[in-house]
Design an enzyme around this catalytic site. Structure first.
Site, short mmCIF file in Angstrom:
data_model
loop_
_atom_site.label_atom_id
_atom_site.label_comp_id
_atom_site.label_asym_id
_atom_site.label_seq_id
_atom_site.Cartn_x
_atom_site.Cartn_y
_atom_site.Cartn_z
N ASP A 174 0.86 -1.19 0.00
CA ASP A 174 0.00 0.00 0.00
C ASP A 174 0.90 1.24 0.00
O ASP A 174 1.99 1.22 -0.60
CB ASP A 174 -1.01 -0.06 1.15
CG ASP A 174 -2.28 0.73 0.86
OD1 ASP A 174 -2.30 1.94 1.15
OD2 ASP A 174 -3.25 0.16 0.32
N ASP A 175 0.47 2.28 0.65
CA ASP A 175 1.20 3.56 0.57
C ASP A 175 2.60 3.47 1.19
O ASP A 175 2.89 2.54 1.94
CB ASP A 175 0.38 4.65 1.28
CG ASP A 175 0.68 6.05 0.76
OD1 ASP A 175 1.66 6.22 0.02
OD2 ASP A 175 -0.08 6.98 1.12
N ASP A 190 -12.18 4.38 5.13
CA ASP A 190 -11.19 3.34 5.47
C ASP A 190 -11.64 2.56 6.70
O ASP A 190 -12.13 3.16 7.67
CB ASP A 190 -9.86 3.98 5.87
CG ASP A 190 -9.06 4.46 4.67
OD1 ASP A 190 -9.58 4.42 3.53
OD2 ASP A 190 -7.92 4.89 4.89
N ASP A 204 -5.46 5.43 -5.31
CA ASP A 204 -6.12 6.23 -4.29
C ASP A 204 -6.48 7.61 -4.87
O ASP A 204 -6.16 7.90 -6.03
CB ASP A 204 -5.17 6.37 -3.08
CG ASP A 204 -5.91 6.43 -1.76
OD1 ASP A 204 -7.08 6.85 -1.76
OD2 ASP A 204 -5.32 6.08 -0.72
N SER A 261 -10.36 4.05 -5.89
CA SER A 261 -10.94 4.75 -4.73
C SER A 261 -11.89 5.86 -5.17
O SER A 261 -12.43 6.59 -4.33
CB SER A 261 -9.82 5.32 -3.86
OG SER A 261 -8.96 4.29 -3.43
#
Ligand SMILES: *[C@@H]1O[C@H](CO)[C@@H](O)[C@H](O)[C@H]1NC(C)=O
Ligand SMILES: *[C@@H]1O[C@H](CO)[C@@H](O)[C@H](O)[C@H]1NC(C)=O
Ligand SMILES: *[C@@H]1O[C@H](CO)[C@@H](O)[C@H](O)[C@H]1NC(C)=O
Ligand SMILES: *[C@@H]1O[C@H](CO)[C@@H](O)[C@H](O)[C@H]1NC(C)=O
Length: 403
Positions: free
Chosen positions: A78-79, A217, A156, A188
């Site tokens: 992920d990020d 989230d 995202d 997203s």
């Protein structure tokens, strides 16, 4: 019996679905975000920081502890994986200290173990964590991911204008397609549009994304799980028709095995995500997960229902105080039902209902309690039957027609 029945059943195509051959059933795997966040402190916390070692550890656990063989396939970054700078050619690059061998080597590692690698980016100027975004770089980023052997991409929507997403996300769909590499696309887009009060065009989203986040989230709590369930209930008539093979609503990660959910609440999350035919992306620490949570995540019958080829989104059909019932159509006239008890009064509730009240056709059904792995009995749709539902928990029923 259950598995035999689920294997048959016609594939029911969704007219809107993104045509890249992927996500014919809800994607399954593991994702870093909810559990490991943006921990980049590898000096003080080497086992838990976002680094190639973390993803290699999880890939190993997925293979050795049975997750891969149960269907969990994607290992998703992920990020906070990238360098703050693009390279001299304008391409994203991994943080050199935390991913010394680069993403391509990580993809090779994961692929060698029969798994797939996902990564993360952002449609705007920056990712939510402040790393380079893809605005103005969509094409080169799609190509970079394909060159590395990436299999799934979550885009995202931080630092972006949600009004431009109806144009921007489909551009990325096109660029991903042009690479020639099938890359599962997770968007997203609707979540950011919802949050800024824009009408969401779900038809367009389903044509361009394999899965999409609609709502906030998930956090490590039962309240967060209930908040998502409530949002899905409120929007069920909008969300149900756009879902099918190739395109799935995504209520966010499975947090079973983390700190916030009790065993009973964990059963309820898994049961509800099964009713939604939701992606099953776990975010937990597979190195230290307690055996009872691992067993829940590996329950073959639950996974078989989640993965039923019809991909239908289930709906809330009854609500009575703290008790609600949700029903999902699955193939061959069968049903998955969840009786959810939101009560906290300590004792199991004896819930009496009928197939007719749960939305079944007029017929005789064998009703199976999936977690308990036992038959509740055989009932025609007007006959009452009862199940005991623990507080802050759910019973998952599988009902198939008797011939
Ligand atoms: C992205 O950055 C550019 C250049 O700084 C700026 O003009 C633009 O407004 C930013 N876009 C968004 C959506 O923040
Ligand atoms: C690209 O799109 C075409 C047409 O929708 C589809 O047939 C093809 O499989 C897609 N290719 C990839 C790599 O996604
Ligand atoms: C199940 O399918 C039937 C027939 O298509 C439909 O009437 C019913 O609303 C569906 N139930 C749910 C919970 O989606
Ligand atoms: C639950 O209620 C049904 C119907 O009233 C009854 O037959 C059954 O014995 C009850 N079960 C328990 C455990 O109380």
């Amino acid at each position: 019996m259950l598995r035999v029945i689920l294997i048959f059943g016609a594939l029911c195509g969704c007219i809107y679905a993104l045509d890249n051959g992927l996500a014919r059933t809800p994607p399954m795997g593991w994702m870093a975000w909810e559990r490991f966040r943006c921990n980049i402190d590898c000096k003080n916390d080497p086992k838990n920081c976002i680094s190639e070692q973390l993803f290699m550890d999880m890939a190993d656990r997925m293979v050795e502890d049975g997750y891969r063989d149960a269907g969990y396939e994607y290992v998703n970054i992920d990020d906070c994986w990238s360098s703050k700078q693009r390279d001299a050619q304008g391409r994203l690059q991994a943080d050199p200290d935390r991913f010394p061998n680069g993403i391509k080597a990580l993809a090779d590692y994961v692929h060698k173990r029969g798994l797939k690698l996902g990564t993360y980016g952002d449609y705007g100027n920056l990712t939510c964590g402040g790393y380079p975004g893809s605005l103005g770089h969509l094409e080169i980023d799609a190509q970079t991911f394909a060159d590395w052997g990436i299999d799934m991409f979550k885009m995202d929507g931080c630092y972006a204008d949600p009004k431009t997403m109806d144009k921007g996300y489909p551009q990325m769909t096109k660029y991903l397609n042009q690479t020639g590499r099938p890359i599962l696309f997770s968007c997203s887009w609707p979540d950011y549009q919802r949050a800024s009060g824009i009408d969401v065009n779900y038809k367009l989203i389903a044509e361009n994304c394999n899965m999409w986040r609609n709502y906030d989230d998930i956090q490590d709590s039962w309240d967060s799980v209930l908040g998502i369930i409530d949002y899905y209930a409120k929007e069920q008539d909008t969300l149900a028709p756009v879902q099918g093979p190739g395109s799935f609503n995504d209520p966010d990660m499975i947090i079973v095995g983390d700190f916030g959910l009790s065993y009973e609440q964990a059963k309820a999350q898994i049961a509800m995500w099964t009713i939604f035919a939701a992606p099953m992306l776990m975010s937990n620490d597979l190195r230290t997960i307690r055996p009872e949570f691992r067993e829940l995540l590996l329950n073959k019958e639950v996974i078989a229902i989640n993965q039923d080829p019809s991909g239908h989104f289930g709906k809330r059909v009854l609500q009575d105080g703290n008790i609600e019932a949700w029903t999902r159509n699955i193939t061959l006239g069968s049903y998955a039902t969840v009786i959810l008890n939101r009560g906290t009064d300590g004792s199991p509730r004896n819930v009496t209902t009928t197939g007719a009240k749960l939305g079944f056709h007029t017929w005789i059904y064998m009703v199976v309690d999936v977690f308990e792995d036992k038959r509740v009995g055989q009932f025609d749709s007007d006959m009452e039957f009862s199940v005991l539902v623990n507080p802050s928990s759910a019973v998952l029923l599988y009902s198939y027609p008797c011939s």
